[in-house]
Design an enzyme around this catalytic site. Structure first.
Site, mmCIF file in Angstrom:
data_model
loop_
_atom_site.group_PDB
_atom_site.id
_atom_site.type_symbol
_atom_site.label_atom_id
_atom_site.label_comp_id
_atom_site.label_asym_id
_atom_site.label_seq_id
_atom_site.Cartn_x
_atom_site.Cartn_y
_atom_site.Cartn_z
ATOM 1 N N GLU A 106 10.013 -14.813 -10.553
ATOM 2 C CA GLU A 106 9.192 -13.659 -10.181
ATOM 3 C C GLU A 106 8.822 -12.782 -11.371
ATOM 4 O OE1 GLU A 106 10.866 -11.045 -7.139
ATOM 5 O OE2 GLU A 106 12.860 -11.231 -7.977
ATOM 6 N N CYS A 154 0.820 -1.205 0.000
ATOM 7 C CA CYS A 154 0.000 0.000 0.000
ATOM 8 C C CYS A 154 0.859 1.261 0.000
ATOM 9 C CB CYS A 154 -0.861 0.018 1.253
ATOM 10 S SG CYS A 154 -1.894 -1.424 1.420
ATOM 11 N N LYS A 183 14.803 -14.729 -9.486
ATOM 12 C CA LYS A 183 14.607 -13.671 -10.497
ATOM 13 C C LYS A 183 13.760 -14.199 -11.642
ATOM 14 C CE LYS A 183 15.336 -10.669 -8.936
ATOM 15 N NZ LYS A 183 15.889 -10.548 -7.625
ATOM 16 N N GLU A 237 19.222 -17.179 -6.262
ATOM 17 C CA GLU A 237 18.824 -15.850 -6.725
ATOM 18 C C GLU A 237 18.449 -15.885 -8.208
ATOM 19 O OE1 GLU A 237 17.896 -13.282 -5.387
ATOM 20 O OE2 GLU A 237 18.153 -11.670 -6.825
ATOM 21 N N HIS A 272 19.058 -35.804 -5.077
ATOM 22 C CA HIS A 272 18.237 -36.269 -3.956
ATOM 23 C C HIS A 272 16.774 -35.889 -4.145
ATOM 24 C CE1 HIS A 272 21.858 -37.494 -1.956
ATOM 25 N NE2 HIS A 272 22.353 -36.273 -2.043
ATOM 26 N N TRP A 323 -2.901 -2.772 -1.542
ATOM 27 C CA TRP A 323 -2.466 -4.141 -1.811
ATOM 28 C C TRP A 323 -3.249 -4.993 -0.811
ATOM 29 C CZ3 TRP A 323 0.549 -8.051 0.645
ATOM 30 C CH2 TRP A 323 1.138 -8.987 -0.216
ATOM 31 N N ARG A 362 5.486 0.018 -6.056
ATOM 32 C CA ARG A 362 5.417 -0.769 -4.822
ATOM 33 C C ARG A 362 4.479 -1.968 -4.964
ATOM 34 N NH1 ARG A 362 6.921 2.137 0.047
ATOM 35 N NH2 ARG A 362 5.429 0.877 1.142
ATOM 36 N N LYS A 413 7.097 -4.381 -3.780
ATOM 37 C CA LYS A 413 8.492 -3.996 -3.586
ATOM 38 C C LYS A 413 8.885 -4.034 -2.119
ATOM 39 C CE LYS A 413 12.440 -2.501 -4.839
ATOM 40 N NZ LYS A 413 13.244 -3.559 -5.461
ATOM 41 N N ASN A 426 -2.052 2.357 5.763
ATOM 42 C CA ASN A 426 -1.168 1.221 5.481
ATOM 43 C C ASN A 426 -0.981 0.469 6.789
ATOM 44 O OD1 ASN A 426 -0.826 2.276 2.968
ATOM 45 N ND2 ASN A 426 1.348 2.788 3.202
ATOM 46 N N GLY A 427 -0.930 -0.850 6.720
ATOM 47 C CA GLY A 427 -0.704 -1.630 7.942
ATOM 48 C C GLY A 427 -1.872 -2.552 8.214
#
Ligand code: G6P
Length: 595
Positions: A475, A2, A472, A468, A491, A72, A27, A590, A98-99
């Site tokens: 996402e 948010c 990347k 990583e 395994h 969001w 964001r 973000k 927000n929150g």
């Protein structure tokens, strides 16, 4: 996540609020809205992008005071009714938030019993109703009383019809005041206001601010407190695409500069010495590194670096797990890595560490962020604003910070230390060579983009690079990707290897080389196409792998930097090939300010 914006001044609020909201789009959000008070308060919101909302707004939406929000979804789906701003029963008090309010069910029930009616499923909607309940003529006081009832985290901006002020308040969620000339702004994030001002005040937990066009006043527990403005060094240009098609590509290309700036800032002889107190000298100790997402992968690289150079045991933990499992001892010293400085899981971990008496150093890219206020020490990375949801340059900057932490105290001979520092200085040029050759990586990416499953393997310091690389790719391209320590592939994941599941192998010329060669041969025997990252001059792997990307020669300790840049470009071009919304991948944010 948010985003909050607010404006009060002499200009029309509507275009300013829309501009500030657009600057927060990076964001991640699913709905948005604004409230503007001319004579009458008007609220317009929907589950749409900011650009679409702008088209839907009435042309004559006039007023010089307003608030706005990008949402969001957490409590209630992404619908028009759940979008912010939310109003009280009279429609005169409106709030963006927000929150998360943990006791909202109880407050909601209580307010219903008192005759309030609700129109959304959000926790936020209790706030304007609480303010309405307590309002007897003083808006600031009513907000303070409402906040006293709430448990949880919040950053809010409040606007009431007919009042010449905005109220802003925060607890565990970031909020700033942007200071203009005869006008002021409220925002959850600095880039929101950069088009208008670079002077900002970072509010602190428990602050309630009354923001008017000619100034602002901050109170804490009813007493006026002094909050000094900071000059933001990021420019509007830093937060714009600058001719690149996507922020992600721009930020990948900024990495030579980020490394250069970091070296300049950290590696002057004096500064190299000045970090001696980041870790206390002498005695037995344990370093604990905590982080989330990409920052966690930097933490894993940091473990190798610190253990090799510093020769102390290093433990890494995912910040969101630390609350359940984490143990510290009198010997522990913690490093928390968070590019935004606002990730809720990271902040919670810092609080737990501090409450257990463990000293915390925070590595962050945002000066003034919540993490910097909670930490004992702060190491600021020099990445500049990162807009793309997928972290790139902030990760490289974190690696640089970790190298810098380890080098001054490295228990290695002086000649090796000097040679490592000399190698570090060569890194920007090495990374630039990768960028200059990106066309070749784009061709490999076009092949990768044809598959639905991709494995990444590495060993030693390049195992986190495999993680990583996979993160990347998944996402931003939505290709299912998994990173593995190469030895672990047999395994379980071997069951999935076939000509339909390529493997990207990160090979470094260190003590893992022979084992990587074996892993590649094993993979080839299961028919998976292998794309290997190899150092220039390597001819052995080229013989075995189906294709290779040649990476400039660097000291193995720094190979995560160059290899990661290659994998960032591979993910970027694969996502582009698939037509994905690269900077704003679905469902991601973000800065994740909720647990
Ligand atoms: C989100 C972002 C990631 C980031 C992670 C941790 O998931 O999309 O790019 O790595 O949060 O963020 P932090 O700000 O704590 O580094």
């Amino acid at each position: 996540m948010c985003g909050i914006v607010g404006y009060i001044g002499e200009r029309q609020a509507k275009p300013i609020l829309l501009n500030c909201l657009a600057r927060l789009e990076y964001r991640g959000y699913d709905s948005c809205g604004i409230a503007v008070a001319g004579g009458k308060l008007q609220v317009h919101k929907d589950a749409v992008r900011v650009g679409v909302l702008k088209e839907k707004l009435p042309r004559r939406l006039e007023g010089k005071i307003g608030i706005g929000h990008t949402r969001w979804a957490t409590h209630g789906g992404p619908t028009k009714a759940n979008a912010h701003p939310h109003c009280d029963c009279t429609g005169k008090i409106t709030v963006v938030h927000n929150g998360i309010i943990y006791n909202f069910q109880q407050l909601h029930q209580q307010l219903i019993e008192e005759g309030h009616t609700f129109t959304s499923e959000t926790d936020t909607e209790v706030i304007p109703h609480l303010i309405e309940k307590y309002f007897t003529g003083d808006l600031e006081e009513a907000v303070a009383r409402a906040l006293a009832e709430m448990e949880g985290s919040y950053a809010i901006a409040v606007l009431m019809e007919g009042r010449p002020e905005l109220i802003a308040a925060r607890k565990d969620s970031p909020l700033i005041i942007g200071i203009g000339d005869g006008e002021n702004f409220i925002a959850s994030d600095v880039p929101a206001v950069l088009d208008h001002t670079s002077r900002v005040v970072y509010l602190e937990d428990g602050d309630i601010a009354v923001v008017r066009k000619e100034g602002f006043q901050v109170k804490r527990k009813g007493k006026v407190v002094d909050r000094q403005p900071h000059q933001v060094t990021w420019s509007v240009g830093d937060a714009q695409k600058g001719g690149y098609e996507h922020f992600m590509l721009k930020e990948i290309h900024e990495q030579p500069k980020v490394i250069r700036d970091t070296i300049r800032a950290y590696l002057t002889a004096d500064e190299a010495d000045s970090n001696r107190d980041i870790f206390t000298e002498g005695g037995e100790r344990e370093i604990l590194i905590l982080a989330c997402g990409t920052s966690y992968h930097a933490a894993l690289v940091g473990k190798y670096v610190l253990e090799q150079l510093f020769r102390v045991p290093v433990r890494t933990e995912i910040a969101s797990e630390f609350g359940f499992l984490g143990q510290t001892s009198a010997r522990s010293q913690a490093v928390v890595i968070t590019q935004s400085g606002e990730t809720a899981d990271a902040l919670k971990a810092i609080k737990k560490l501090r409450s257990e008496g463990c000293p915390v150093t925070v590595i962050t890219n945002v000066i003034g962020s919540s993490a910097t206020r909670l930490a004992d020490q702060v190491l600021c990375t020099q990445a500049g604003p990162e807009i793309s949801v997928a972290a790139t340059k902030s990760y490289t900057a974190q690696l640089m910070a970790l190298y810098w932490m380890a080098l001054p105290l490295a228990r290695i001979d002086l000649r090796r230390k000097d040679s490592l520092i000399a190698e570090l200085r060569q890194l920007p040029g090495r990374v630039q060579r990768i960028l200059d050759d990106e066309e070749k990586i784009a061709q490999h990416a076009a092949q990768i983009a044809k598959y639905d499953h991709v494995f990444f393997i590495g060993r030693g310091i390049n195992y986190p690079v495999a993680l990583e690389g996979a993160l990347k790719l998944k996402e931003i391209s939505y290709i299912h990707a998994e990173g593995y320590a190469a030895g672990e592939l047999k395994h379980g994941p071997f069951a999935l290897l076939s000509s339909e599941a390529p493997v990207v192998a990160i090979v470094a010329p260190d003590n893992t080389y022979d084992a990587m060669l074996t892993s590649i041969k094993e993979v080839k025997a299961r028919n998976s196409p292998v794309l290997a990252l190899v150092e220039e001059g390597d001819e052995v792997i080229e013989e075995v792998a189906d294709s290779v990307i040649v990476v400039p020669k660097v000291e193995p300790l720094f190979s995560p930097v160059v290899n990661t840049v290659v994998l960032q470009l591979l993910a970027y071009y694969a996502a582009k090939e698939r037509g994905c919304p690269i900077d704003f991948p679905r469902n991601l944010a973000k800065s994740v300010t909720v647990e």
